[in-house]
Design an enzyme around this catalytic site. Structure first.
Site, PDB file in Angstrom:
ATOM      1  CE1 TYR A   1      -3.574   2.683   0.646  1.00 55.53           C
ATOM      2  CE2 TYR A   1      -2.128   3.398   2.423  1.00 55.53           C
ATOM      3  CZ  TYR A   1      -3.209   3.625   1.589  1.00 55.53           C
ATOM      4  OH  TYR A   1      -3.918   4.789   1.713  1.00 55.53           O
TER       5      TYR A   1
ATOM      6  N   GLY B   1      -9.871   0.656  12.585  1.00 52.81           N
ATOM      7  CA  GLY B   1      -8.730   1.536  12.830  1.00 52.81           C
ATOM      8  C   GLY B   1      -8.949   2.385  14.066  1.00 52.81           C
TER       9      GLY B   1
ATOM     10  N   GLY C   1     -14.698   0.860  11.434  1.00 46.13           N
ATOM     11  CA  GLY C   1     -14.403   1.182  12.829  1.00 46.13           C
ATOM     12  C   GLY C   1     -13.204   0.467  13.410  1.00 46.13           C
TER      13      GLY C   1
ATOM     14  CE1 TYR D   1      -4.096   7.123  11.988  1.00 44.78           C
ATOM     15  CE2 TYR D   1      -2.451   8.192  10.622  1.00 44.78           C
ATOM     16  CZ  TYR D   1      -2.976   7.045  11.185  1.00 44.78           C
ATOM     17  OH  TYR D   1      -2.380   5.840  10.951  1.00 44.78           O
TER      18      TYR D   1
END
Length: 159
Positions: free
Chosen positions: A23, A96, A94, A130
């Site tokens: 990724y 992460g 949900g 974040y």
């Protein structure tokens, strides 16, 4: 949904580390072997810790791998999150947030005052995730790293 990793999780953690490297567009940099992970996480003196995110069926779909750091200014430990990864098919479910919440819970429970990590500047979806949680970039700091030849050269320097 979130649990501490056990030694039997090493193969799936290793696989997800490889997926994360893909990724991040640097698969050649993920060189850790399963035995190295096993020793780091579950050896005589563990250097790192991990949590697994799993579905209701018990399928591992994400992980966090972290270790303790220490703030000389605050005088207490904190957590450095080395890797946070959720498999693409379940992102937005949900997992992460739950992994980060578990690390925040550990910080609060143990009196740690920081939970820190790095994110690639091009990874805008993750940065938005974040920041939605209240995390803020530390723009006044730059990360430096010594590896490979430069590390060997400095490590073998005399005087």
């Amino acid at each position: 949904m979130i649990r501490s990793a056990v030694v039997e999780d090493v193969p799936v953690i290793h696989a997800m580390i490889r997926e994360l490297a893909e990724y991040e567009k640097v698969p050649h940099e993920a060189r850790a072997a399963q035995e190295q992970l096993r020793e780091a996480l579950f050896g005589v003196r563990p250097a790192a810790f991990a949590h697994i995110a799993e579905t209701e069926d018990g399928e591992a779909v994400g992980f966090s791998l972290w270790f303790l750091n220490f703030s000389t200014w605050r005088g207490v430990h904190g957590i450095h999150l080395e890797d946070l990864y959720v498999r693409p098919g379940v992102r937005g479910g949900g997992y992460g947030k739950a992994l980060l919440a578990e690390l925040a819970r550990i910080c609060v429970e143990r009196g740690y005052e920081r939970l820190e990590w790095a994110v690639l500047k091009w990874n805008e979806p993750t940065i938005a995730f974040y920041e939605a949680l209240g995390a803020r970039p530390q723009d006044e700091w730059s990360v430096y790293r010594l590896t490979d030849e430069a590390l060997a050269r400095l490590g073998s320097a005399q005087g």
